[in-house]
Design an enzyme around this catalytic site. Structure first.
Site, PDB file in Angstrom:
ATOM      1  N   GLY A 116      -9.494   5.324  -4.494  1.00 46.55           N
ATOM      2  CA  GLY A 116      -8.497   4.700  -5.343  1.00 46.55           C
ATOM      3  C   GLY A 116      -7.494   3.947  -4.492  1.00 46.55           C
ATOM      4  N   CYS A 117      -6.738   3.048  -5.115  1.00 45.92           N
ATOM      5  CA  CYS A 117      -5.795   2.241  -4.337  1.00 45.92           C
ATOM      6  C   CYS A 117      -4.690   3.107  -3.726  1.00 45.92           C
ATOM      7  CB  CYS A 117      -5.217   1.124  -5.198  1.00 45.92           C
ATOM      8  SG  CYS A 117      -4.458   1.654  -6.752  1.00 45.92           S
ATOM      9  N   TYR A 118      -3.982   3.871  -4.541  1.00 49.45           N
ATOM     10  CA  TYR A 118      -2.914   4.710  -3.997  1.00 49.45           C
ATOM     11  C   TYR A 118      -3.439   5.751  -3.000  1.00 49.45           C
ATOM     12  CZ  TYR A 118      -0.097   2.833  -7.889  1.00 49.45           C
ATOM     13  OH  TYR A 118       0.568   2.022  -8.779  1.00 49.45           O
ATOM     14  N   THR A 120      -5.758   5.488  -0.918  1.00 44.24           N
ATOM     15  CA  THR A 120      -6.039   4.847   0.365  1.00 44.24           C
ATOM     16  C   THR A 120      -4.831   4.936   1.286  1.00 44.24           C
ATOM     17  OG1 THR A 120      -7.675   3.335  -0.579  1.00 44.24           O
ATOM     18  CG2 THR A 120      -6.607   2.648   1.472  1.00 44.24           C
ATOM     19  N   PHE A 288      -0.562  -2.536   1.803  1.00 44.13           N
ATOM     20  CA  PHE A 288      -1.910  -3.091   1.710  1.00 44.13           C
ATOM     21  C   PHE A 288      -2.082  -3.766   0.355  1.00 44.13           C
ATOM     22  CE2 PHE A 288      -1.812   1.265   0.352  1.00 44.13           C
ATOM     23  CZ  PHE A 288      -2.687   1.402  -0.713  1.00 44.13           C
TER      24      PHE A 288
END
Length: 313
Positions: A116-118, A120, A288
């Site tokens: 998932g984005c968070y 990462t 990011f």
């Protein structure tokens, strides 16, 4: 010459469109696509899923599980960009830099689940420190993150960009107020935490990019642990990583703000360790692109590893 065939199931969503854009001009893979009228046809999707070499699933969780169930060809390999399989033991977690040898595991995997984005950013910061024993597993971790509205998927993008005055009126939308965000189990498991982290996410009124921060009280860490040691641990862990860099302490000390859009359009992750004047508190930071290293960029990086590109990690 035969090239590997890649099928993106869900190529009209935010992540799917980005992955398609990253792959469409490449000459080392062949994209298998369905006509618009057939994209939701279960039988045609099943045919495509079984005809490709690698399937990339850019679907809601339930649809991703359904897609995996369609696959009968044992040679087909899968990258799932949904959260459906991120804590499943029979799937390889698709964060190549998180541990030594993990890129090798991804390269040889049949099933890879994209982070998932968070998670990462959170796992990128926490896992090396926990593995080194600098941060106790039972440390009460609090995570705050702000993402561009594209992190909310197609619906959020449409709301912000189609003239929805109510959506655009809020410069910041803090959500997940029940403290049950679906990324919490993923962060806990892959970072190696003993307890659930406290996680407060938000969307900003800009399209993409994430800034994630984790405050650390040094008095709660083992004796002798300093901000400098935390930084040295991260710098050593990511020394050879192509897509992760750790800001020098001097640069972090001179920073006046963190720009969530600084790495947009890249697959890079920038970590920082910011130490206050008396050294008692540290702020860990990650910047990011939520559509890059937080989604489509990571998926293509994992694809490259699975295709044998050693430079991908």
């Amino acid at each position: 010459m035969s090239f590997p065939t890649v099928f993106i199931d869900g190529d009209q969503g935010t992540t799917g469109l980005q992955i398609h854009a990253r792959l469409r001009d490449r000459t080392d893979v062949r994209l298998l696509t369905l006509p618009a009228a057939e994209r939701k046809d279960a039988a045609r999707r099943a045919d495509a899923l079984n005809a490709c070499d690698i399937a990339i699933l850019c679907l809601p969780d339930a649809a991703a599980r359904e897609a995996v169930g369609f696959i009968r060809n044992p040679a087909v390999r899968v990258i799932d960009a949904s959260s459906a399989h991120r804590t499943q033991p029979d799937w390889v977690y698709g964060f190549p830099e998180m541990a030594d040898g993990h890129a090798h595991d991804i390269a040889h995997a049949k099933r890879v689940t994209n982070p998932g984005c968070y998670p990462t950013g959170a796992i990128g910061l926490l896992r090396p420190l926990l593995q080194a024993g600098l941060l106790p597993r039972d440390y009460p971790v609090s995570i705050h993150a702000v993402s561009g509205y594209s992190g909310g998927g197609r619906a959020a993008v449409d709301a912000f960009e189609s003239g929805d005055a109510a959506a655009r009126a809020l410069p910041l939308q803090v959500y997940g107020l029940a403290l049950e965000h679906k990324h919490v189990p993923e962060i806990r498991q892959h970072a190696g935490l003993a307890h659930r982290p406290f996680f407060v996410p938000a969307y900003g009124a800009y399209r993409q990019g994430i800034v994630l921060t984790i405050p650390i009280e040094l008095r709660l860490l083992p004796a002798g642990v300093t901000g400098e040691r935390l930084h040295a641990c991260l710098a050593h862990h990511y020394a050879d990583a192509r897509h992760v860099d750790v800001m020098p302490l001097a640069d972090a000390a001179a920073a006046t703000h963190l720009d969530p859009q600084a790495l947009n359009g890249t697959n890079d992750l920038r970590l920082g360790v910011l130490v206050n004047a008396d050294g008692g508190q540290v702020l860990l930071s990650a910047v990011f692109d939520n559509l890059g290293k937080g989604a489509s960029g990571a998926a293509v990086q994992n694809l490259d590893l699975m295709l044998g590109a050693r430079h991908a990690a």
